[in-house]
Scaffold this motif. Sequence first.
Motif, PDB file in Angstrom:
ATOM      1  N   LYS A 232       0.832  -1.209   0.000  1.00  0.00           N
ATOM      2  CA  LYS A 232       0.000   0.000   0.000  1.00  0.00           C
ATOM      3  C   LYS A 232       0.863   1.253   0.000  1.00  0.00           C
ATOM      4  CE  LYS A 232      -3.584   2.357   2.692  1.00  0.00           C
ATOM      5  NZ  LYS A 232      -4.445   2.282   3.920  1.00  0.00           N
ATOM      6  N   THR A 233       1.906   1.272   0.831  1.00  0.00           N
ATOM      7  CA  THR A 233       2.780   2.441   0.910  1.00  0.00           C
ATOM      8  C   THR A 233       3.516   2.673  -0.407  1.00  0.00           C
ATOM      9  OG1 THR A 233       3.078   2.099   3.289  1.00  0.00           O
ATOM     10  CG2 THR A 233       4.711   3.463   2.163  1.00  0.00           C
ATOM     11  N   ALA A 234       4.025   1.598  -1.018  1.00  0.00           N
ATOM     12  CA  ALA A 234       4.747   1.729  -2.286  1.00  0.00           C
ATOM     13  C   ALA A 234       3.828   2.236  -3.392  1.00  0.00           C
ATOM     14  CB  ALA A 234       5.351   0.382  -2.674  1.00  0.00           C
ATOM     15  N   LYS A 235       2.640   1.689  -3.477  1.00  0.00           N
ATOM     16  CA  LYS A 235       1.721   2.097  -4.544  1.00  0.00           C
ATOM     17  C   LYS A 235       1.232   3.533  -4.341  1.00  0.00           C
ATOM     18  CE  LYS A 235       0.265  -2.376  -6.245  1.00  0.00           C
ATOM     19  NZ  LYS A 235      -0.861  -3.255  -6.654  1.00  0.00           N
ATOM     20  N   ILE A 323      12.064   8.258   0.649  1.00  0.00           N
ATOM     21  CA  ILE A 323      12.682   8.655   1.913  1.00  0.00           C
ATOM     22  C   ILE A 323      11.643   8.469   3.018  1.00  0.00           C
ATOM     23  CG2 ILE A 323      13.797  10.516   3.197  1.00  0.00           C
ATOM     24  CD1 ILE A 323      14.602  11.722   0.487  1.00  0.00           C
ATOM     25  N   PRO A 324      11.788   7.463   3.857  1.00  0.00           N
ATOM     26  CA  PRO A 324      10.768   7.169   4.859  1.00  0.00           C
ATOM     27  C   PRO A 324      10.705   8.242   5.948  1.00  0.00           C
ATOM     28  CG  PRO A 324      12.714   5.833   5.258  1.00  0.00           C
ATOM     29  CD  PRO A 324      12.950   6.545   3.953  1.00  0.00           C
ATOM     30  N   ASP A 341      11.276   0.004  -1.811  1.00  0.00           N
ATOM     31  CA  ASP A 341      12.115   0.366  -2.962  1.00  0.00           C
ATOM     32  C   ASP A 341      11.967  -0.660  -4.082  1.00  0.00           C
ATOM     33  OD1 ASP A 341      13.278   2.774  -2.295  1.00  0.00           O
ATOM     34  OD2 ASP A 341      15.095   1.902  -1.455  1.00  0.00           O
ATOM     35  N   GLN A 342      11.984  -1.933  -3.729  1.00  0.00           N
ATOM     36  CA  GLN A 342      11.881  -2.990  -4.745  1.00  0.00           C
ATOM     37  C   GLN A 342      10.526  -2.975  -5.439  1.00  0.00           C
ATOM     38  OE1 GLN A 342      12.954  -6.514  -2.471  1.00  0.00           O
ATOM     39  NE2 GLN A 342      15.052  -6.401  -3.196  1.00  0.00           N
ATOM     40  N   ILE A 343       9.466  -2.741  -4.682  1.00  0.00           N
ATOM     41  CA  ILE A 343       8.130  -2.691  -5.289  1.00  0.00           C
ATOM     42  C   ILE A 343       8.045  -1.545  -6.289  1.00  0.00           C
ATOM     43  CG2 ILE A 343       5.675  -2.316  -4.854  1.00  0.00           C
ATOM     44  CD1 ILE A 343       6.104  -3.628  -2.095  1.00  0.00           C
ATOM     45  N   ILE A 344       8.557  -0.376  -5.909  1.00  0.00           N
ATOM     46  CA  ILE A 344       8.518   0.778  -6.808  1.00  0.00           C
ATOM     47  C   ILE A 344       9.324   0.489  -8.073  1.00  0.00           C
ATOM     48  CG2 ILE A 344       9.081   3.227  -7.055  1.00  0.00           C
ATOM     49  CD1 ILE A 344       8.682   3.447  -3.984  1.00  0.00           C
TER      50      ILE A 344
END
Length: 398
Positions: A232-235, A323-324, A341-344
């Motif tokens: 969810k955060t990556a998307k 950047i978290p 990072d990998q999902i993005i």
Amino acid sequence: MIVNLLLLFLALSTNANDEGYCDLKTKTCDNDFFKEKFILYDVNPPEGFNLRRDVYMRFAIMFAEAKKNKNEWKLVLPPWYKLYHWKSERKNYPIYWSKFFNVDSLKSFAPVVELHDIFTKTETNILNIDHLYVLQNFPDPFENGEFKDKWEIGGDCDYDGEFWGYSNITVTEIVCVKFQGRISNLWDLVAMHPSDKFIMFAHGEIPLHDYYGSKTFWDCRKSMKFNKDLIKTAKQFIADHLNCKEEKCASYISVHWRRQDFARLRRNDVPSVQGTVKQIDGFIKKHSPNTKNVFVASDGQNSELTQLESQLTSIGYKVHFFIPTPSQLNDFKDGGIAIIDQIICSHAAYFIGTYESTFTFRIQEEREILGFDSSTTFNRLCPDSGKCEKPSKWRVVS
């Protein structure tokens, strides 16, 4: 850190009976627990997060295949503990797999269980391992010019792990084993002591895949779905900063720019800052001339990342990093931030990776699962000069 299992038991005991765990008051357990057998493993301490994911797959496939023959053993997921590249964790160990992965999805492929679930099923605060096999490499793997599957008990060895910080794990007997070849041969060692309930293998990175690149391999890999909060955060980042709400995005390219140990020890495989900028610019002009957004995943120093961003910006690109926030770093840990990072990177129109980096390998696997064309996935950053070997293409098998 040293974990007080008694406090852990109390924290988990509220709904224990609903899940068939031990009743801490009566000291009685579900009969199914007495029928179950468990195998633990760990990995050479310096090894990183993404290599450990591959080691998990070796064991998971071993157990999934054995389950077909009604094998009663279950695989205990080793908690994440003091990884070299994780700098922010201090007192947050051990970290369980559910923090990073969908454990129900893992269970759909192989009979796995979290270590804390084992603790809730024991009648004491001590987990005793019947036999701990410390795996070692043979001094000459190609004896007589041929690599063969083999193992041999004997010799001297020490267990160099920490049992993930637990002081309540004990061992009845440590056995030294020289081992090489397929991981399924570990069942021969298990069969030596049929009455054992808990077995552990140290240096689980030594045994090799049985089915690397096969349909079974990819079925296992597909089951390694990420924690839903990380997805969810990556998307959300992709939607907010990279203007895409699709599975396959045309609005940006992604780059994994490995630095630190690679920049020091593998200088013939990685480019300088200037070389990286030149290659990214050339790649975009050739393959995606309308793209202006570049997402970068990197372990580089802030000074290097600033230089990279400045030079790419000066020639017309907009550079993005995840950047978290302090809250996200506290919630997701370094491992979760790496997964984001990998999902993005996985959803970008094109991906450029670092040669022979396991971080890059995992992104390539994700993109294969998502169905990207291989020409958009198996690309690498080359050194500023000299040989630049093309990356291997491991295509998904359905």
